[in-house]
Design an enzyme around this catalytic site. Structure first.
Site, PDB file in Angstrom:
ATOM      1  N   GLY A  16       0.837  -1.207   0.000  1.00 28.51           N
ATOM      2  CA  GLY A  16       0.000   0.000   0.000  1.00 28.51           C
ATOM      3  C   GLY A  16       0.862   1.243   0.000  1.00 28.51           C
ATOM      4  N   ALA A  17       1.983   1.176  -0.706  1.00 25.28           N
ATOM      5  CA  ALA A  17       2.972   2.260  -0.626  1.00 25.28           C
ATOM      6  C   ALA A  17       2.865   3.265  -1.769  1.00 25.28           C
ATOM      7  CB  ALA A  17       4.388   1.668  -0.564  1.00 25.28           C
ATOM      8  N   VAL A  66      -1.864  -7.805  -3.161  1.00 27.45           N
ATOM      9  CA  VAL A  66      -1.255  -8.590  -2.078  1.00 27.45           C
ATOM     10  C   VAL A  66      -2.287  -9.371  -1.257  1.00 27.45           C
ATOM     11  CG1 VAL A  66       0.806  -7.150  -1.878  1.00 27.45           C
ATOM     12  CG2 VAL A  66      -1.205  -6.626  -0.471  1.00 27.45           C
ATOM     13  N   ASN A  92       0.742  -2.845   5.176  1.00 29.35           N
ATOM     14  CA  ASN A  92       0.018  -1.571   5.365  1.00 29.35           C
ATOM     15  C   ASN A  92      -1.177  -1.404   4.425  1.00 29.35           C
ATOM     16  OD1 ASN A  92      -0.026   1.499   6.069  1.00 29.35           O
ATOM     17  ND2 ASN A  92       0.223   1.408   3.836  1.00 29.35           N
ATOM     18  N   SER A 145      -5.552  -0.231  13.482  1.00 26.65           N
ATOM     19  CA  SER A 145      -6.290   1.026  13.632  1.00 26.65           C
ATOM     20  C   SER A 145      -6.713   1.142  15.094  1.00 26.65           C
ATOM     21  CB  SER A 145      -7.533   1.025  12.735  1.00 26.65           C
ATOM     22  OG  SER A 145      -8.351   2.144  13.026  1.00 26.65           O
ATOM     23  N   TYR A 159     -14.781  -2.895   9.180  1.00 29.10           N
ATOM     24  CA  TYR A 159     -13.422  -2.330   9.178  1.00 29.10           C
ATOM     25  C   TYR A 159     -12.754  -2.621  10.526  1.00 29.10           C
ATOM     26  CZ  TYR A 159      -9.616   1.068   8.898  1.00 29.10           C
ATOM     27  OH  TYR A 159      -8.373   1.667   8.895  1.00 29.10           O
ATOM     28  N   ALA A 161     -13.533  -4.877  12.713  1.00 31.00           N
ATOM     29  CA  ALA A 161     -13.330  -6.320  12.887  1.00 31.00           C
ATOM     30  C   ALA A 161     -12.086  -6.781  12.122  1.00 31.00           C
ATOM     31  CB  ALA A 161     -14.562  -7.083  12.411  1.00 31.00           C
ATOM     32  N   LYS A 163      -9.456  -5.061  11.459  1.00 35.66           N
ATOM     33  CA  LYS A 163      -8.251  -4.569  12.125  1.00 35.66           C
ATOM     34  C   LYS A 163      -8.025  -5.305  13.458  1.00 35.66           C
ATOM     35  CE  LYS A 163      -6.982  -1.577   9.028  1.00 35.66           C
ATOM     36  NZ  LYS A 163      -5.745  -1.800   8.263  1.00 35.66           N
TER      37      LYS A 163
HETATM   38  N1  LIG Z   1      -6.165   7.098   7.063  1.00 35.57           N
HETATM   39  C1  LIG Z   1      -6.570   6.792   8.293  1.00 35.57           C
HETATM   40  O1  LIG Z   1      -7.229   7.567   8.992  1.00 35.57           O
HETATM   41  C2  LIG Z   1      -6.216   5.444   8.878  1.00 35.57           C
HETATM   42  C3  LIG Z   1      -6.470   5.215  10.227  1.00 35.57           C
HETATM   43  C4  LIG Z   1      -6.160   3.985  10.781  1.00 35.57           C
HETATM   44  C5  LIG Z   1      -5.602   2.995   9.992  1.00 35.57           C
HETATM   45  N2  LIG Z   1      -5.365   3.236   8.680  1.00 35.57           N
HETATM   46  C6  LIG Z   1      -4.796   2.149   7.895  1.00 35.57           C
HETATM   47  O2  LIG Z   1      -3.562   2.557   7.342  1.00 35.57           O
HETATM   48  C7  LIG Z   1      -3.318   1.842   6.135  1.00 35.57           C
HETATM   49  C8  LIG Z   1      -2.978   2.834   5.041  1.00 35.57           C
HETATM   50  O3  LIG Z   1      -4.068   3.724   4.916  1.00 35.57           O
HETATM   51  P1  LIG Z   1      -4.009   5.086   4.098  1.00 35.57           P
HETATM   52  O4  LIG Z   1      -4.866   6.032   4.839  1.00 35.57           O
HETATM   53  O5  LIG Z   1      -2.604   5.443   3.766  1.00 35.57           O
HETATM   54  O6  LIG Z   1      -4.810   4.618   2.790  1.00 35.57           O
HETATM   55  P2  LIG Z   1      -4.679   4.979   1.250  1.00 35.57           P
HETATM   56  O7  LIG Z   1      -5.972   4.622   0.631  1.00 35.57           O
HETATM   57  O8  LIG Z   1      -4.157   6.372   1.056  1.00 35.57           O
HETATM   58  O9  LIG Z   1      -3.543   3.959   0.770  1.00 35.57           O
HETATM   59  C9  LIG Z   1      -3.786   2.580   0.747  1.00 35.57           C
HETATM   60  C10 LIG Z   1      -2.984   1.966  -0.376  1.00 35.57           C
HETATM   61  O10 LIG Z   1      -3.230   0.549  -0.377  1.00 35.57           O
HETATM   62  C11 LIG Z   1      -3.299   0.118  -1.721  1.00 35.57           C
HETATM   63  N3  LIG Z   1      -4.023  -1.147  -1.817  1.00 35.57           N
HETATM   64  C12 LIG Z   1      -5.338  -1.352  -1.583  1.00 35.57           C
HETATM   65  N4  LIG Z   1      -5.650  -2.640  -1.815  1.00 35.57           N
HETATM   66  C13 LIG Z   1      -4.503  -3.264  -2.202  1.00 35.57           C
HETATM   67  C14 LIG Z   1      -4.198  -4.590  -2.564  1.00 35.57           C
HETATM   68  N5  LIG Z   1      -5.131  -5.547  -2.603  1.00 35.57           N
HETATM   69  N6  LIG Z   1      -2.915  -4.886  -2.908  1.00 35.57           N
HETATM   70  C15 LIG Z   1      -1.959  -3.917  -2.891  1.00 35.57           C
HETATM   71  N7  LIG Z   1      -2.203  -2.640  -2.550  1.00 35.57           N
HETATM   72  C16 LIG Z   1      -3.462  -2.313  -2.197  1.00 35.57           C
HETATM   73  C17 LIG Z   1      -4.010   1.275  -2.433  1.00 35.57           C
HETATM   74  O11 LIG Z   1      -3.820   1.222  -3.840  1.00 35.57           O
HETATM   75  C18 LIG Z   1      -3.396   2.484  -1.766  1.00 35.57           C
HETATM   76  O12 LIG Z   1      -2.269   2.943  -2.471  1.00 35.57           O
HETATM   77  C19 LIG Z   1      -4.575   1.016   5.871  1.00 35.57           C
HETATM   78  O13 LIG Z   1      -4.366  -0.294   6.309  1.00 35.57           O
HETATM   79  C20 LIG Z   1      -5.620   1.717   6.709  1.00 35.57           C
HETATM   80  O14 LIG Z   1      -6.670   0.849   7.082  1.00 35.57           O
HETATM   81  C21 LIG Z   1      -5.649   4.437   8.106  1.00 35.57           C
END
Ligand SMILES: NC(=O)c1ccc[n+]([C@@H]2O[C@H](COP(=O)([O-])OP(=O)(O)OC[C@H]3O[C@@H](n4cnc5c(N)ncnc54)[C@H](O)[C@@H]3O)[C@@H](O)[C@H]2O)c1
Length: 261
Positions: A16-17, A66, A92, A145, A159, A161, A163
């Site tokens: 998710g980078a 992934v 991530n 989360s 969501y 659940a 996490k």
């Molecule tokens: N943003 C928030 O407030 C928040 C809070 C708590 C936890 N999180 C967690 O942090 C992590 C990152 O979140 P973010 O806010 O940067 O999200 P984001 O949507 O900006 O980035 C997530 C990335 O994951 C990629 N992705 C999605 N499904 C995929 C797959 N099957 N294979 C490969 N890549 C995939 C997407 O293309 C995207 O680039 C997530 O796990 C999210 O649940 C985010």
């Protein structure tokens, strides 16, 4: 004086980078001297890897889903083909699909969030384990989360659940893998102003609501601001590297005090 970095020379795979927390993590790791595998289903991860290289760091982009076994194995194989080792895995990648209420959650939302948020962590950890064990100081960091770990939140039933499942898996993995030299920890962010959060929020609210905090969670954050992706990335980098080499089985909450009140 050269700066100390506990990730220098480590090969770190970040899923998710392509954007958000994952992209910030890739940049922070690379600035600390890590060799980074930018893994994402979105090809915009290519630009993240290019920007790191422009800044003098080392990174490659690997595309793929992934959440499938084949995808997880392919990403690990690509990391090993490029760098010959794997020291840290940062699980991530994740999605957020809000539902009006628990019973309005669709089957597609249920299966997508469990598959991408939870199964990907299981599958990638399994695929990466031989290499992490060989590294002698392997580290897995999973993005959980505060929702599902410390608190529930309306509209976030599945969501949360998914996490909670990540945290549950991590606790047992930490015990099983400690004798094999691999640590496993989670970071549990609060609200981070990334596209994931903003896109979902704007389906129900206005941008003004988001910025003023009037209909948002902003008012509940004692520090008074959403987290930046970099603030989460710094904690992930600490857990990924040798500076945290006596920490395993932990979930570090990074929420500006949200759940501490
Ligand atoms: N943003 C928030 O407030 C928040 C809070 C708590 C936890 N999180 C967690 O942090 C992590 C990152 O979140 P973010 O806010 O940067 O999200 P984001 O949507 O900006 O980035 C997530 C990335 O994951 C990629 N992705 C999605 N499904 C995929 C797959 N099957 N294979 C490969 N890549 C995939 C997407 O293309 C995207 O680039 C997530 O796990 C999210 O649940 C985010």
């Amino acid at each position: 004086m050269t700066q100390r970095s506990s990730v220098r020379g480590r090969v770190c795979l970040v899923t998710g980078a392509a954007r958000g927390i994952g992209a910030a993590t890739a940049r922070v790791l690379a600035s600390g001297g890590a060799k980074v595998v930018v893994a994402d289903i979105s090809v915009s991860g290519e630009q993240v890897a290019r920007d790191i290289a422009t800044d003098g760091g080392q990174a490659i982009f690997v595309g793929g889903d992934v959440s499938s076994d084949d995808g997880a194995q392919a990403v690990v194989a690509a990391a090993l083909a490029e760098y010959g080792q794997l020291d840290s895995l940062i699980n991530n990648a994740g999605i957020l699909r809000l539902a009006d209420s628990f019973e309005h959650t669709t089957d597609a939302q249920l299966s997508d969030m469990m598959r991408i948020n939870f199964e990907s962590v299981f599958r990638l950890s399994r695929a990466a384990l031989p290499a992490l064990e060989t590294s002698g100081h392997g580290s897995i960091v999973n993005t959980a989360s505060m929702v599902g770990h410390r608190i529930g939140m309306p509209s976030h039933a599945v969501y949360g659940a998914s996490k909670a499942a990540v945290v549950g898996l991590s606790m047992t993995l930490a015990l099983e893998l400690a004798p094999r030299g691999v640590r496993v920890n989670c970071v549990a962010p609060g609200v981070v102003a990334t596209d994931l959060y903003v896109e979902e929020f704007l389906k129900e609210h206005s941008r003004e609501d988001l910025e003023s905090g009037s209909a948002s969670t902003l008012a509940a954050i004692p520090i008074g601001k959403y987290a930046t992706p970099e603030q989460i990335a710094e904690v992930i980098t600490f857990l990924a590297g040798d500076a945290s080499d006596y920490i395993t089985g932990q979930t570090v909450v990074v929420d500006g005090g949200f759940t501490g009140i």
